[in-house]
Enzyme design. Structure first.
Site, mmCIF file in Angstrom:
data_model
loop_
_atom_site.group_PDB
_atom_site.id
_atom_site.type_symbol
_atom_site.label_atom_id
_atom_site.label_comp_id
_atom_site.label_asym_id
_atom_site.label_seq_id
_atom_site.Cartn_x
_atom_site.Cartn_y
_atom_site.Cartn_z
ATOM 1 N N SER A 140 14.409 1.000 10.801
ATOM 2 C CA SER A 140 13.196 1.639 11.311
ATOM 3 C C SER A 140 13.158 1.710 12.834
ATOM 4 O O SER A 140 13.789 0.930 13.535
ATOM 5 C CB SER A 140 11.959 0.909 10.803
ATOM 6 N N GLN A 191 12.681 6.177 6.454
ATOM 7 C CA GLN A 191 13.829 5.470 5.907
ATOM 8 C C GLN A 191 14.246 6.135 4.596
ATOM 9 O O GLN A 191 13.433 6.278 3.683
ATOM 10 C CB GLN A 191 13.461 4.009 5.656
ATOM 11 N N ARG A 212 13.968 -6.247 15.172
ATOM 12 C CA ARG A 212 14.057 -4.862 14.685
ATOM 13 C C ARG A 212 12.787 -4.073 14.970
ATOM 14 O O ARG A 212 11.833 -4.552 15.536
ATOM 15 C CB ARG A 212 14.349 -4.862 13.181
ATOM 16 N N ASP A 213 12.836 -2.798 14.520
ATOM 17 C CA ASP A 213 11.698 -1.874 14.476
ATOM 18 C C ASP A 213 11.158 -1.507 15.854
ATOM 19 O O ASP A 213 9.956 -1.668 16.125
ATOM 20 C CB ASP A 213 10.561 -2.443 13.620
ATOM 21 N N GLU A 267 6.971 -7.359 11.909
ATOM 22 C CA GLU A 267 7.575 -6.078 11.553
ATOM 23 C C GLU A 267 6.790 -4.856 12.067
ATOM 24 O O GLU A 267 5.576 -4.871 12.236
ATOM 25 C CB GLU A 267 7.733 -5.936 10.026
ATOM 26 N N MET A 288 12.882 6.301 -0.379
ATOM 27 C CA MET A 288 12.197 6.425 0.893
ATOM 28 C C MET A 288 11.318 5.206 1.112
ATOM 29 O O MET A 288 10.706 4.706 0.176
ATOM 30 C CB MET A 288 11.327 7.690 0.926
ATOM 31 N N ASN A 289 11.252 4.732 2.382
ATOM 32 C CA ASN A 289 10.224 3.739 2.714
ATOM 33 C C ASN A 289 9.646 4.032 4.098
ATOM 34 O O ASN A 289 9.145 5.138 4.307
ATOM 35 C CB ASN A 289 10.704 2.287 2.536
ATOM 36 N N ASP A 290 9.714 3.131 5.055
ATOM 37 C CA ASP A 290 8.932 3.212 6.294
ATOM 38 C C ASP A 290 8.966 4.579 6.978
ATOM 39 O O ASP A 290 10.037 5.172 7.134
ATOM 40 C CB ASP A 290 9.470 2.214 7.316
#
Length: 543
Positions: free
Chosen positions: A181, A137, A253-254, A300, A119-121
């Site tokens: 993300s 994520q 992105r994001d 980001e 897992m991340n963001d």
């Protein structure tokens, strides 16, 4: 080629994983009836090769349409490749396959993490009908990011402390691009035409890493837009995607989506003329998007939101990026104009890619959560990581409240833990802590920074020094902050299996990666302090 068809009589398939170098993993195609709908990269354990099953991962079958799900691997594996897969119930109801679920020795006990996988963001945060919706994520089929399989995991919380995990809400439709993300917003006024109360989500289709000699055949596709009519459990794509294409070779992105002046606005991290920036795109119907402005110097995971200043009642806007470095300013006609810059949401080293929850009914504060980066396990596989072979990695920060204040030093965001974390408190003791004291986990310690001499508090070399003469907090991260409130600073310190978080004077937080085995206090400038210690219940106890 190996092939196995499963009749959809159970909720899940439990897949044995041998956690090894990702170059040794295999591509597995998923057929929903006759249609190949997905392809994942997995380290499936092969019994006849003597590969140990390090852990199981769960593939949810409930969102497929057909009654027959077929797995196919064309990577030169034996016919028995899928023999170790076990149809069954949800992981919590399969203790034989998941014997230590939520009790693993590396599992954070007061910070959310998924049942299994990397897992991340945090993604797609919104509040609706009394619940916090958290997406994240998620590689559901391995404990490393690996640049593959990345999906939007989904969890819901009524109190901001305890979470119920749901099946992944958005999964990649191709092994060439993954679900990077993004964000989500509730379309209360039906601007999209998909129905009032529809959840609108935006994410980046980011190019996946290719293994086993495969070459990438496509660039990043851009910003994708989806809608959900079941409160964010499942999503469908708008007909026109990507809504904001990405030039070849770029990783724009994001996307952060929000509603402003009866229109949708999406902020995207872009790199223009060699400079990082946040670009603002606007649409009245979710179909046609127009570039309105760009704000430079932001890297980001952008977020933006208005807040009333506690002391004056004026409304200002906060804009920040992945590192948590924020700017305060005005937002008009979709143009952000900064008044002040270069403060941080967190002054430690572990909080990254944070986002705030859209639609929480307050204009005086925002609730915020971030990826609590565990430096013991990185996104890419490293041969000697202490977490190799473990079924989980990473956790979220505590949900925290952000309030905007006008201080003698300028406008500042104060970050404090959500109030409901106090419901975890059990026994309370008065303790004396000094250099060499071993911290209890999970626990909350409260103490004061009394005295006229500087004092330094660290654990495994991470922490802060307080200088009473100018009321400055100097973090071991290299960041510093000057307190604005008067009086003796009070400290709340939260300990967990792999982290330490300080909240100081109701103003700032400092978050650090410190494994439980290394949580020995070191104090300089003072012999000891008297503290309250609350033992905290695990958020997994009912699991």
């Amino acid at each position: 080629m190996a092939k196995r068809t499963f009749i959809r009589e159970t909720e899940y398939l439990h897949i044995p994983i041998h956690d090894d170098i990702p170059d040794n993993f295999y591509y597995v195609k998923v057929y929903d009836g006759d249609a190949c709908v997905q392809e994942f990269h997995m380290g499936i354990a092969i019994d006849e090769s003597g590969e140990e099953t390090n852990f199981y991962v769960a593939m949810f079958l409930g969102n497929y349409r057909s009654n027959e799900i077929t797995l196919v691997c064309e990577d030169g594996v034996p016919d028995s490749f899928f023999d170790g897969i076990i149809p069954g119930k949800k992981p919590e109801e399969e203790p034989g396959l998941y014997p230590d679920l939520y009790r693993e020795d590396i599992r954070q006990q007061i910070h959310f993490s998924p049942r299994v996988g990397w897992m991340n963001d945090p993604n797609g945060l919104f509040w609706k009908d009394g619940n916090f919706h958290l997406y994240f994520q998620h590689n559901p089929f391995g404990s490393h990011h690996g640049g593959v399989n990345v999906s939007w995991g989904h969890a819901v919380s009524a109190d901001g402390v305890h979470f119920k995990e749901y099946p992944d809400a958005i999964m990649p439709y191709s092994s060439r691009c993954h679900v990077a993300s993004g964000s989500a917003v509730v379309d209360a006024e039906n601007f999209s035409g998909e129905g009032a109360g529809t959840v609108i989500a935006a994410y980046t289709a980011l190019q996946s890493r290719q293994y086993r000699g495969r070459k990438a055949v496509t660039q990043n596709e851009g910003q994708m837009l989806l809608y959900s009519r079941d409160d964010g459990k499942t999503y469908q794509y708008f007909e026109k995607n990507p809504i904001i294409p990405v030039p070849d070779g770029e990783e724009w992105r994001d996307p952060k989506i929000f509603v402003y002046e009866n229109q949708f606005c999406v902020i995207v991290y872009e790199r223009i003329d060699g400079e990082d920036c946040a670009s603002f795109y606007v649409s009245s119907d979710c179909r046609t998007w127009v570039l309105k402005s760009r704000s430079k110097d932001l890297y980001e995971c952008p977020d933006i939101f208005p807040l009333k200043v506690s002391e004056t009642g004026e409304e200002l806007w906060v804009l920040y990026g992945g590192s948590g470095r924020y700017a305060i300013g005005n937002f008009s006609d979709f143009v952000f104009t900064a008044i002040e810059k270069n403060q941080f949401l967190d002054y430690g080293e572990n909080v990254y890619a944070g986002q705030t929850f859209n639609h929480y009914p307050s204009d005086e504060f925002r609730y915020h959560i971030a990826w609590m980066v565990d430096h013991g396990q990185r996104c890419r596989f490293t041969e000697h990581s202490v977490l190799n072979g473990k079924s989980i990695s990473q956790a979220m920060s505590l949900i925290c409240k952000l309030e905007l204040h006008k201080t003698e030093h300028g406008y500042r965001l104060f970050r404090t833990p959500i109030e409901t974390v106090e419901t975890l408190r059990k026994n309370c003791f008065e303790v004396c802590i000094c250099s060499g004291s071993k911290m209890t986990t999970p626990a909350e310690y409260q103490f004061s920074l009394k005295g006229k001499e500087p004092v330094s508090i660290t654990l495994n070399g991470q922490g802060f020094t307080y200088q009473p003469q100018d009321r400055t907090i100097a973090s071991t991260s290299g960041k510093s902050y000057r307190l604005s409130t008067e009086g003796v600073p009070e400290v709340r310190m939260f300990t967990d299996k792999r982290s330490i978080e300080f909240f100081i004077a109701g103003e700032i937080s400092l978050s650090f990666f410190v494994p439980e085995s290394e949580q020995f206090l070191r104090m300089e400038g003072r012999n000891s302090v008297v503290a309250k210690r609350y033992e905290l219940s695990s958020i997994w106890e009912e699991k």
